[in-house]
Enzyme design. Structure first.
Site, short mmCIF file in Angstrom:
data_model
loop_
_atom_site.label_atom_id
_atom_site.label_comp_id
_atom_site.label_asym_id
_atom_site.label_seq_id
_atom_site.Cartn_x
_atom_site.Cartn_y
_atom_site.Cartn_z
N ASN A 9 0.87 -1.18 0.00
CA ASN A 9 0.00 0.00 0.00
C ASN A 9 0.91 1.23 0.00
O ASN A 9 1.55 1.52 1.01
CB ASN A 9 -0.89 -0.02 1.25
CG ASN A 9 -1.68 1.27 1.43
OD1 ASN A 9 -1.75 2.09 0.51
ND2 ASN A 9 -2.28 1.44 2.60
N TRP A 10 0.96 1.88 -1.14
CA TRP A 10 1.88 3.02 -1.26
C TRP A 10 1.36 4.27 -0.56
O TRP A 10 2.07 5.25 -0.43
CB TRP A 10 2.12 3.33 -2.75
CG TRP A 10 3.05 2.36 -3.42
CD1 TRP A 10 3.52 1.18 -2.92
CD2 TRP A 10 3.63 2.49 -4.72
NE1 TRP A 10 4.34 0.56 -3.83
CE2 TRP A 10 4.44 1.34 -4.94
CE3 TRP A 10 3.56 3.45 -5.74
CZ2 TRP A 10 5.16 1.15 -6.12
CZ3 TRP A 10 4.27 3.25 -6.92
CH2 TRP A 10 5.06 2.12 -7.10
N LYS A 11 0.10 4.28 -0.16
CA LYS A 11 -0.51 5.46 0.47
C LYS A 11 -0.32 6.67 -0.45
O LYS A 11 -0.30 6.51 -1.66
CB LYS A 11 0.05 5.66 1.88
CG LYS A 11 -0.03 4.37 2.71
CD LYS A 11 0.24 4.53 4.15
CE LYS A 11 0.05 3.19 4.86
NZ LYS A 11 0.25 3.25 6.29
N HIS A 98 -9.42 1.46 5.33
CA HIS A 98 -8.10 1.63 5.95
C HIS A 98 -8.21 2.60 7.13
O HIS A 98 -8.97 3.58 7.07
CB HIS A 98 -7.10 2.17 4.91
CG HIS A 98 -5.68 2.07 5.41
ND1 HIS A 98 -5.15 2.98 6.28
CD2 HIS A 98 -4.72 1.14 5.19
CE1 HIS A 98 -3.90 2.62 6.56
NE2 HIS A 98 -3.61 1.51 5.92
N GLU A 100 -6.41 4.91 8.13
CA GLU A 100 -6.15 6.33 7.84
C GLU A 100 -7.38 6.99 7.25
O GLU A 100 -7.64 8.17 7.50
CB GLU A 100 -4.92 6.44 6.91
CG GLU A 100 -3.63 6.17 7.68
CD GLU A 100 -2.52 5.52 6.88
OE1 GLU A 100 -2.55 5.55 5.64
OE2 GLU A 100 -1.61 4.95 7.52
N GLU A 170 -5.09 -4.66 10.77
CA GLU A 170 -4.03 -3.67 10.93
C GLU A 170 -4.28 -2.87 12.21
O GLU A 170 -5.05 -1.90 12.18
CB GLU A 170 -4.02 -2.71 9.74
CG GLU A 170 -3.73 -3.36 8.41
CD GLU A 170 -3.21 -2.34 7.39
OE1 GLU A 170 -2.08 -2.51 6.94
OE2 GLU A 170 -3.92 -1.37 7.08
N GLY A 176 2.99 2.28 10.79
CA GLY A 176 3.97 3.35 10.61
C GLY A 176 4.71 3.73 11.88
O GLY A 176 5.36 4.78 11.93
N SER A 215 3.95 -2.05 10.32
CA SER A 215 5.39 -2.05 10.58
C SER A 215 6.08 -3.36 10.21
O SER A 215 6.99 -3.81 10.90
CB SER A 215 5.68 -1.69 12.05
OG SER A 215 5.26 -0.37 12.31
N GLY A 236 3.09 -1.17 4.18
CA GLY A 236 3.13 0.24 3.84
C GLY A 236 4.54 0.67 3.47
O GLY A 236 5.01 0.44 2.35
N GLY A 237 5.24 1.27 4.42
CA GLY A 237 6.56 1.87 4.18
C GLY A 237 7.52 0.99 3.38
O GLY A 237 8.13 1.45 2.41
#
Ligand code: 13P
Length: 261
Positions: A9-11, A98, A100, A170, A176, A215, A236-237
């Site tokens: 997930n590149w956000k 999600h 966010e 999640e 993150g 993470s 993610g990251g």
């Protein structure tokens, strides 16, 4: 055995060059990786068309997904993107719910349900994100939070819809932060989710893929994927570095081989 599902997930990150880099790195991976692992990338809307084009030219079995979808059919909803348009572009999947989007854009359970309905009607697969906050966990409310996020929506959708859904657990406090949940916490929650679905339908629960996100990186993903109710990862990251991302896919396929033998 449920097929391993590894998704990035590149956000709100990434440019055309990163799509090119990621596709190039993915196209260098051996056939065996693709057989053992379903790989998806969830990209910002404007990158979808470019990525789908590149993917089709390369012939990779990569799934390109969106990170959001409108709860409405086409109409006067400035800034929204419909499920039908996503499907027409060749998008195969979408993230819904999600944390966010729940926290920063006030997405509620009824809105999330509408998004899922739109996605399904357009033939898109859904990765349904759920997770408790730190406050929920500290107050011992984490199972209850997950139950609340799941039950009404499943009743409204119908249990059969879960055959086109991957659930992503999640925990908000692990996203993150560099602080992944422990393997014990992850397995315990995944098992709770599977048991809960099993009360609706045992077969669907058995086939349902439940993936973890929060993470993850190449140092911790192996232990997480060893857990019996963990069927993959939402990253993610670490998915923003193509070589890191493919190493997660390889670690996943190695773990699966170990579990099978
Ligand atoms: P991180 O891997 O950066 O913690 O993000 C997880 C996530 O939110 C994936 O959807």
């Amino acid at each position: 055995m449920r097929k391993l599902f590894i998704a990035g997930n590149w956000k709100q990150n990434g440019r055309l060059a990163l799509v090119e880099g990621a596709l190039q790195t993915l196209s260098q991976q051996p056939e065996a990786m693709w057989q053992d692992c379903e790989v998806s990338l969830f990209l910002p809307y404007p990158l979808l068309d470019f990525a789908i084009d590149k993917k089709q030219m390369s012939g990779l079995p990569l799934v390109i997904g969106a990170q959001n979808v409108s709860a409405y059919a086409d109409g006067a909803y400035t800034g929204e993107v419909s499920a039908d348009l996503l499907a027409e572009l060749g998008t195969k999947a979408v993230l819904v719910g999600h944390s966010e989007r729940r926290a920063l854009f006030d997405e509620s359970e009824p809105l999330i349900l509408e998004k899922m309905k739109r996605a399904h009607a357009a033939g898109l697969n859904v990765v349904w994100c759920i997770g408790e906050t730190q406050l929920d966990r500290e107050g011992g409310q984490h199972f209850e939070r997950i139950r609340t996020q799941l039950v009404d929506t499943i009743r409204a959708l119908g249990i059969a819809a879960l055959s086109k859904i991957v659930i992503a657990y999640e925990p908000v406090w692990a996203i993150g932060t560099g602080l992944a949940a422990s393997t014990h916490q992850i397995q315990e929650m995944h098992q709770y989710i599977r048991d809960l679905i099993s009360d609706f339908d045992k077969n669907i629960a058995e086939q349902l893929r439940i993936i973890y996100g929060g993470s993850l990186n190449r140092d911790n993903i192996g232990q997480v994927l060893m857990m019996p109710d963990v069927d993959g990862a939402l990253v993610g990251g670490a998915s923003l570095d193509p070589s890191h991302f493919v190493s997660l896919c390889h670690i996943g396929t190695e773990v699966n081989k170990k579990l099978e033998s």
